[in-house]
Design a protein around this motif. Structure first.
Motif, PDB file in Angstrom:
ATOM      1  N   ASP A  54     -32.190 -15.615  93.749  1.00  0.00           N
ATOM      2  CA  ASP A  54     -32.985 -14.540  94.249  1.00  0.00           C
ATOM      3  C   ASP A  54     -34.210 -13.815  93.259  1.00  0.00           C
TER       4      ASP A  54
ATOM      5  N   GLU B 111     -25.531  -1.447  92.533  1.00  0.00           N
ATOM      6  CA  GLU B 111     -26.954  -2.201  92.113  1.00  0.00           C
ATOM      7  C   GLU B 111     -27.265  -1.905  91.254  1.00  0.00           C
ATOM      8  N   ALA B 112     -27.531  -0.926  90.627  1.00  0.00           N
ATOM      9  CA  ALA B 112     -27.878  -0.023  88.756  1.00  0.00           C
ATOM     10  C   ALA B 112     -26.926  -1.708  88.035  1.00  0.00           C
TER      11      ALA B 112
ATOM     12  N   ARG C 275     -28.571 -11.971  81.193  1.00  0.00           N
ATOM     13  CA  ARG C 275     -29.021 -13.304  81.525  1.00  0.00           C
ATOM     14  C   ARG C 275     -29.527 -13.644  79.859  1.00  0.00           C
TER      15      ARG C 275
ATOM     16  N   GLU D 241     -33.861 -12.480  90.351  1.00  0.00           N
ATOM     17  CA  GLU D 241     -33.851 -12.223  88.902  1.00  0.00           C
ATOM     18  C   GLU D 241     -33.351 -13.754  88.831  1.00  0.00           C
TER      19      GLU D 241
ATOM     20  N   GLU E 271     -26.340   2.625  95.883  1.00  0.00           N
ATOM     21  CA  GLU E 271     -27.726   3.127  93.944  1.00  0.00           C
ATOM     22  C   GLU E 271     -26.719   2.256  93.469  1.00  0.00           C
TER      23      GLU E 271
ATOM     24  N   THR F 134     -25.068  -4.146  88.851  1.00  0.00           N
ATOM     25  CA  THR F 134     -24.538  -5.699  89.351  1.00  0.00           C
ATOM     26  C   THR F 134     -26.292  -5.569  88.347  1.00  0.00           C
ATOM     27  N   GLU F 135     -27.569  -5.174  88.013  1.00  0.00           N
ATOM     28  CA  GLU F 135     -28.688  -5.402  87.813  1.00  0.00           C
ATOM     29  C   GLU F 135     -28.303  -5.448  85.877  1.00  0.00           C
TER      30      GLU F 135
ATOM     31  N   ALA G 269     -25.964  -8.602  85.696  1.00  0.00           N
ATOM     32  CA  ALA G 269     -27.312  -9.880  85.576  1.00  0.00           C
ATOM     33  C   ALA G 269     -28.097  -9.670  84.106  1.00  0.00           C
ATOM     34  N   GLY G 270     -28.922  -8.449  83.545  1.00  0.00           N
ATOM     35  CA  GLY G 270     -29.395  -8.561  82.768  1.00  0.00           C
ATOM     36  C   GLY G 270     -28.824  -9.408  81.407  1.00  0.00           C
TER      37      GLY G 270
END
Length: 693
Positions: free
Chosen positions: A429, A258-259, A269, A431, A255, A261-262, A265-266
């Motif tokens: 994916d 993933e947080a 982006r 995203e 978890e 990585t998110e 990724a944000g």
């Protein structure tokens, strides 16, 4: 002497003795054998190290003689009784060290069958203080091992499981019995076991612990989801510091990862979108904008990108709405342009690609939605393979993920961006699709701006050219040449114009003007002024009177507009020219011998200001002289001094005897860059010669 002997079962004594064999080699244990009557028959090296006696000093003696004098000697009696009854003993006694000091021991004694006759008693002895310490730490370890939420495993030096705690069994989804004696790859084949075993080997060799190594993959506990664990490895050693195994601890951080990585990724982006806002749409050129979109996405989002625009759009026609019967796309962007086998297989820049109605490309355009194939395989490319061999080719070259994003702006579909991934970073994916769509949307607006720009630019140029004189017929004795060059930017196309109006008495009016505005509106005002000048010139008005009438024409407009203007009435028979300026650049004169100069005339003010008096200047030219009229676009340049530019103009004119058309070309070629910042109008007249037809 401290005596706490008590009777226990033989098996219990053996278990205790085995446990006392040292917690992983930490506790030295002496082993002694006696006959049933207590005579020492075996004295091993560990016993010598513990009590200091050599074998020859002890063998044949009664074991009770090694104990501290006092009640402790009753141990011998207990041992004999144990041998007689078949039970073992566990107790604490005080022995006499060879050096003469007492030593508290914990002993475990158990009878065994002798080789010949009678029983033999095995006695295990260890330092009591060390034993208590080890038992205490073992109890702590056992509690930690069994109750800890952290996964814990013990490996031997060959990296085989020796023990796993309940938490790790739950993490792996495998019971302890399926772990013991097996390697990581045997138990968890879908994780990065090679990395983990490599780290454990390093720990065994160097003794340096490894912290926070990531185990990734899937386990029987969750066979359909990738998870991430943080692993730490520590070497286990015996009392001499020799490696005897590795302990591993694991914490599930899926978890948190993933947080993280998110979040990464944000940030990626946002960074890519921020960069796109700067790098995409730097010009109003379709090809440049499409290529900028392809370049911005490689390699941060994809390994290969193509950008295709509707062929009708690339040809300068409005895209319309019809995509039902298929679509023709022109490739205007591609990255990388070289060095990629996949990119080399795809159609080159400039190629027009036709897709039938059922092709995925056409479907993505018609549905106006992104199209994603997360994991590309033969089944996934089958629909497209019916129309082209390219899908099977790129699949064989390692493309494993694919997506398309339509280019949509102001409700119109303009084209399509296609993204290919070959690198082992995982499939596209949701995203990635969102990021690709955002990039495509930004580029689409820029592409549509370019489309609108070209349409307005072409409209303004057509209007401008239509209002320029189509056929100039000067009177005898005057030869003319002229040029008009529109600005490269639609915002700079304005109202530049020129004309030659024959007058009574074989004279002619040479005129040039520039409406001080840009775009279609300036071109329209220019058309009104040029028509008015032609009508007024035929009334044989003086230049000053003509200027006043033109100001009245500008005053009739709904919005104020200014214009510069130069008007010259020339008589080729006498060489007399009456010239007036209204804020326009001064004309140049070239005499027949090639001498050139700028005429010094009253500058006047632009038309449309109102309330300004204008002056007329008479100039007599030698027969064959040139009068050069031009707008400011010819001599004004950003970053250059106007006087230097006028000097350069004069220098270019100082070449007598050339044809007027060649002279026009020379001036434009040398004074104007490849893309003009402003409109350019140029009119050159040779005064006092016979007209050459």
């Amino acid at each position: 002497m401290n005596d706490g002997a008590s009777g226990e079962g033989v098996s219990g004594g053996m278990d205790a003795a085995r446990d006392a064999g040292g917690w992983l080699g930490e506790l030295p244990v002496a082993r002694v054998a006696t006959s049933a009557d207590g005579t020492v028959v075996r004295w091993e090296q560990a016993a010598r190290e513990l009590l200091g006696y050599e074998p020859q000093e002890v063998l044949g003696r009664h074991i009770a003689t090694l104990l501290h004098p006092g009640p402790g000697r009753s141990l011998g009696r207990s041992l004999w009784e144990a041998a007689a009854t078949g039970r073992g003993v566990i107790g604490t006694v005080t022995a006499w060290h060879r050096d003469g000091h007492p030593m508290e021991l914990e002993v475990w004694a158990c009878p065994t069958a002798g080789r010949h006759s009678g029983n033999t008693v095995l006695v295990f002895a260890a330092d009591a203080h060390g034993a208590r310490r080890i038992r205490g730490s073992s109890a702590v370890w056992d509690g930690l091992f069994s109750r800890s939420p952290v996964g814990i495993a013990i490996f031997d030096t060959r990296l085989r499981f020796l023990q796993v705690n309940p938490a790790l069994q739950a993490m792996n989804g495998v019971p302890e019995s399926a772990h013991l004696g097996r390697r990581l790859a045997d138990v968890l084949p879908q994780t990065n076991t090679a990395d983990m075993e490599s780290a454990m080997r390093r720990v065994l060799v160097t003794g340096e612990p490894v912290l926070d190594l990531r185990r990734t993959g899937r386990t029987p506990a969750e066979p359909r989801r990738d998870r991430v664990w943080s692993c730490s490895f520590v070497r286990l050693e015996d009392g001499r510091g020799n490696p005897i195994g590795v302990t591993a601890s694991l914490i599930d951080i899926t978890e948190e990862q993933e947080a993280h990585t998110e979040a990464v990724a944000g940030r990626r982006r946002l960074a890519l979108l921020s960069e796109a806002s700067v790098r995409v749409g730097t010009t109003l050129e379709l090809e440049r904008t499409a290529q900028e979109l392809a370049d911005i996405a490689v390699p941060d989002l994809a390994d290969v990108v193509t950008v295709d625009v509707l062929d009708v759009l690339a040809s300068g026609t409005d895209p319309g709405v019809g995509l039902v019967g298929g679509s023709a796309l022109r490739r205007l962007g591609k990255s990388p342009l070289s060095g990629s086998a996949v990119a080399d297989v795809l159609a080159p820049l400039g190629r027009t690609l036709s897709f039938p109605a059922g092709a995925p490309y056409t479907q993505a355009l018609a549905e106006r939605q992104p199209f994603l194939v997360g994991r590309l395989d033969s089944a996934a490319v089958a629909p497209a393979a019916r129309h082209s061999v390219k899908p099977e080719q790129i699949l064989g070259m390692g493309v494993h993920s694919f997506m398309m994003a339509p280019l949509i702006a102001r409700g119109m579909v303009l084209g399509l961006a296609t993204f290919y991934r070959t690198s082992p970073v995982g499939p596209f994916d949701a995203e990635d699709v969102a990021l690709a769509s955002d990039l495509a949307a930004r580029a689409a607006v820029c592409i549509d701006n370019a489309r609108l720009y070209h349409r307005e630019h072409d409209t303004a140029v057509v209007l401008q050219r239509s209002m320029l004189p189509q056929h100039i017929t000067p009177p005898p004795g005057i030869e003319v040449a002229h040029r008009y060059l529109p600005a490269s930017d639609v915002n700079e196309i304005g109202g530049d114009w020129y004309d030659v109006v024959p007058l009574a008495g074989a004279k002619a009016a040479l005129l040039i003007g520039d409406v001080m505005g840009h775009g279609i509106s300036a071109a329209a005002v220019m058309g009104r002024l040029s028509s008015s000048v032609r009508a007024l010139a035929r009334l044989d008005l003086s230049p000053v009177e003509l200027f006043k009438q033109l100001e009245a024409t500008l005053a009739d407009l709904a919005e104020p507009m200014l214009a510069t203007f130069l008007y010259a009435v020339c008589d080729p028979t006498t060489g007399l020219c009456r010239i007036a300026r209204a804020g326009h650049p001064p004309p140049a004169v070239v005499t027949p011998d090639g001498t050139a100069r700028i005429l010094q005339l009253p500058p006047g003010a632009p038309l449309g200001i109102g309330g300004i008096d204008f002056a007329t200047t008479d100039v007599t030219l030698e027969p064959g002289s040139l009068l050069v009229l031009y707008t400011d676009g010819l001599v004004e340049s950003r970053g250059s001094d106007i006087d230097e530019r006028l000097t350069e103009l004069v220098h270019l004119l100082t070449r007598p005897g050339r044809q007027l058309t060649h002279l026009c070309d020379t001036l434009v070629t040398h004074l104007v860059p490849a893309s003009a910042d402003d409109d350019i109008a140029l009119l050159i007249a040779r005064i006092g010669t016979e007209s050459r037809h």
